[in-house]
Every structure is written in C-alpha cells, then in structure tokens.
Scaffold this motif. Sequence first.
Motif, short mmCIF file in Angstrom:
data_model
loop_
_atom_site.label_atom_id
_atom_site.label_comp_id
_atom_site.label_asym_id
_atom_site.label_seq_id
_atom_site.Cartn_x
_atom_site.Cartn_y
_atom_site.Cartn_z
N LYS A 76 -9.23 8.53 -6.08
CA LYS A 76 -9.60 9.82 -5.52
C LYS A 76 -8.33 10.54 -5.06
O LYS A 76 -7.88 10.35 -3.94
N LEU A 77 -7.77 11.33 -5.95
CA LEU A 77 -6.58 12.10 -5.64
C LEU A 77 -6.98 13.51 -5.24
O LEU A 77 -7.87 14.11 -5.86
N ILE A 78 -6.31 14.05 -4.21
CA ILE A 78 -6.51 15.44 -3.82
C ILE A 78 -5.23 16.18 -4.18
O ILE A 78 -4.14 15.81 -3.75
N PHE A 79 -5.38 17.25 -4.97
CA PHE A 79 -4.24 17.98 -5.51
C PHE A 79 -4.00 19.29 -4.76
O PHE A 79 -4.93 19.91 -4.24
N SER A 119 -4.37 13.17 8.00
CA SER A 119 -3.47 12.11 8.46
C SER A 119 -3.83 10.75 7.84
O SER A 119 -3.07 9.79 7.97
N MET A 120 -4.97 10.68 7.13
CA MET A 120 -5.34 9.43 6.46
C MET A 120 -4.60 9.25 5.13
O MET A 120 -4.58 8.16 4.58
N PHE A 121 -4.02 10.31 4.61
CA PHE A 121 -3.27 10.19 3.36
C PHE A 121 -2.07 9.28 3.57
O PHE A 121 -1.31 9.43 4.53
N ASP A 122 -1.92 8.31 2.65
CA ASP A 122 -0.79 7.40 2.78
C ASP A 122 -0.07 7.18 1.46
O ASP A 122 0.79 6.30 1.36
N TYR A 123 -0.42 7.94 0.45
CA TYR A 123 0.26 7.81 -0.83
C TYR A 123 0.32 9.19 -1.46
O TYR A 123 -0.70 9.90 -1.48
N PHE A 124 1.50 9.56 -1.97
CA PHE A 124 1.71 10.91 -2.45
C PHE A 124 2.37 10.87 -3.82
O PHE A 124 3.23 10.02 -4.08
N SER A 165 -3.46 10.68 -1.62
CA SER A 165 -4.64 9.82 -1.53
C SER A 165 -4.57 8.96 -0.29
O SER A 165 -3.49 8.71 0.26
N ALA A 166 -5.75 8.54 0.16
CA ALA A 166 -5.86 7.49 1.16
C ALA A 166 -6.18 6.24 0.37
O ALA A 166 -7.18 6.19 -0.34
N ARG A 167 -5.35 5.22 0.42
CA ARG A 167 -5.42 4.13 -0.56
C ARG A 167 -6.72 3.33 -0.50
O ARG A 167 -7.05 2.62 -1.42
N GLY A 168 -7.46 3.50 0.54
CA GLY A 168 -8.78 2.90 0.53
C GLY A 168 -9.73 3.62 -0.41
O GLY A 168 -10.76 3.09 -0.78
N ASN A 169 -9.38 4.83 -0.79
CA ASN A 169 -10.19 5.63 -1.71
C ASN A 169 -9.53 5.69 -3.07
O ASN A 169 -9.21 6.75 -3.58
N CYS A 197 -9.86 14.41 -17.71
CA CYS A 197 -10.26 13.06 -17.37
C CYS A 197 -8.98 12.26 -17.11
O CYS A 197 -7.94 12.52 -17.72
N ALA A 198 -9.05 11.30 -16.20
CA ALA A 198 -7.88 10.49 -15.87
C ALA A 198 -8.32 9.05 -15.65
O ALA A 198 -9.47 8.79 -15.29
N SER A 199 -7.39 8.13 -15.86
CA SER A 199 -7.68 6.73 -15.58
C SER A 199 -6.47 6.07 -14.94
O SER A 199 -5.34 6.54 -15.09
N SER A 200 -6.71 4.97 -14.23
CA SER A 200 -5.61 4.26 -13.58
C SER A 200 -6.06 2.85 -13.23
O SER A 200 -7.25 2.56 -13.15
N ARG A 201 -5.05 1.98 -13.03
CA ARG A 201 -5.35 0.64 -12.50
C ARG A 201 -5.72 0.75 -11.04
O ARG A 201 -6.59 0.07 -10.55
N ASP A 202 -5.01 1.62 -10.34
CA ASP A 202 -5.36 1.94 -8.96
C ASP A 202 -4.86 3.36 -8.73
O ASP A 202 -4.66 4.09 -9.69
N THR A 203 -4.67 3.77 -7.51
CA THR A 203 -4.29 5.17 -7.28
C THR A 203 -2.84 5.44 -7.64
O THR A 203 -2.42 6.59 -7.67
#
Lengths: 113, 111
Positions: free
Chosen positions: A100-103, A28-33, A93-97, B91-97
């Motif tokens: 760090k993407l989870i796929f 539930s912490m994920f806020d971006y998809f 992702s949780a935008r504080g992280n 490998c990946a890169s970004s300005r943010d998520t």
Amino acid sequence: DQQVKQNSPSLSVQEGRISILNCDYTNSMFDYFLWYKKYPAEGPTFLISISSIKDKNEDGRFTVFLNKSAKHLSLHIVPSQPGDSAVYFCAASARGNTGKLIFGQGTTLQVKP
Amino acid sequence: NAGVTQTPKFQVLKTGQSMTLQCAQDMNHEYMSWYRQDPGMGLRLIHYSVGAGITDQGEVPNGYNVSRSTTEDFPLRLLSAAPSQTSVYFCASSRDTDTQYFGPGTRLTVL
C-alpha cells in the motif's frame, strides 16, 4: 487529505547542474519512502528508497535525504542529464501495510542541454 | 521474465458498460496493487492484495472490484463504467513494499 505532497509541479535545470525535488508527508506512521521516475506512456520505474532509520541513501547520481522531524524528503540528482527529464513521484508506506503505497502528485523535471 | 503485463493498452467504453482490466506478473510476487493516475493527482491506490485470496481497499475503491485467485493474476473489474473512471490504470507487484514493479498501463476512456 493529501498525505504525500509534492508542491512543485515542475522544475527546469541546466544539464550538469543539480536537480532537487522535494516531498512532504503528514502521516507519522510512514516509515519507508521511495522515488519513482515515469516517462510518458510507460509505467513508473523504481529509482531509490530510504527507510526511516536512515537520513540519507545514495545510488550513483541519485541521493535521497530524509528529515523526519520536518516530515520532508528530497531527491538530489547530480549531475543532471537530459535523459533524466521525466515525471518524478515520491511515495510512502507504513511497512505494516505492505503493498500500500501513497504517492505524491509528481514533479515534472526538464533538464536542458 | 516479462515482468508485469497489462491488457488492453487502450479501451473506450460507454457509460454503464462493464469490463475487466487484466494484470499478470511472472516474478512470483505476493503483493499486487492497482492504481489510477489522473492529471495533478499522482497515482492513487484502488485495491491491493497481499497474496492469493486476500484483497483490501485502497484510497479510491468505489466502482471497482478485484479478486486474486492465483499469485500471478490480479484483474480489476469495472462493474458499470462512469466518465469519472476515465484514467490511466497501472498494475504493480512486489515481494514486499520495498520495490513495486509497474506494468505499462491501460488508458481507459469512458464516454
């Protein structure tokens, strides 16, 4: 523990019809998809994204829908084209992280001419 | 811009050997990540970095080391390769998520 799940390993649709790819998440912490598309022997390429403050985002033939209460998102491709045949990954992702993407496991889409 | 580049494209190692997978980006992105892709598993995060000098572990960090001495480069080191590390590495890169840009991948086989 798979936090992002794509339960359909494959999907086959006719050219011109709608393709619907589904994704479920548990955290539930994920806020971006995000949705990524991947061709063989290439890296994934970004397709479309959605923030948890929205329930829909559209970009041309691609629309992503987010149902936060069900922890479910879907990607609609209308109309489907043979060049859309690829593996589609959803990610969260949780935008504080940041970074760090989870796929999910991916869904192979085949669009038949 | 070349985007995200990875070398080598292919590598075969024997168990116990060490090697470094190279990753570079020319987009001045702060965030860089390493993923591995295995059949039926999607992409799993190994390590990531939010800036030069700052790294953190992802989902599957064991057996891998990283460092980030410059903004541009983020090498991944395998200290003692094992057959379980046979995979395709991205490998990946970004300005943010918001949008991660991926390299073309390195296909690694450990015998």
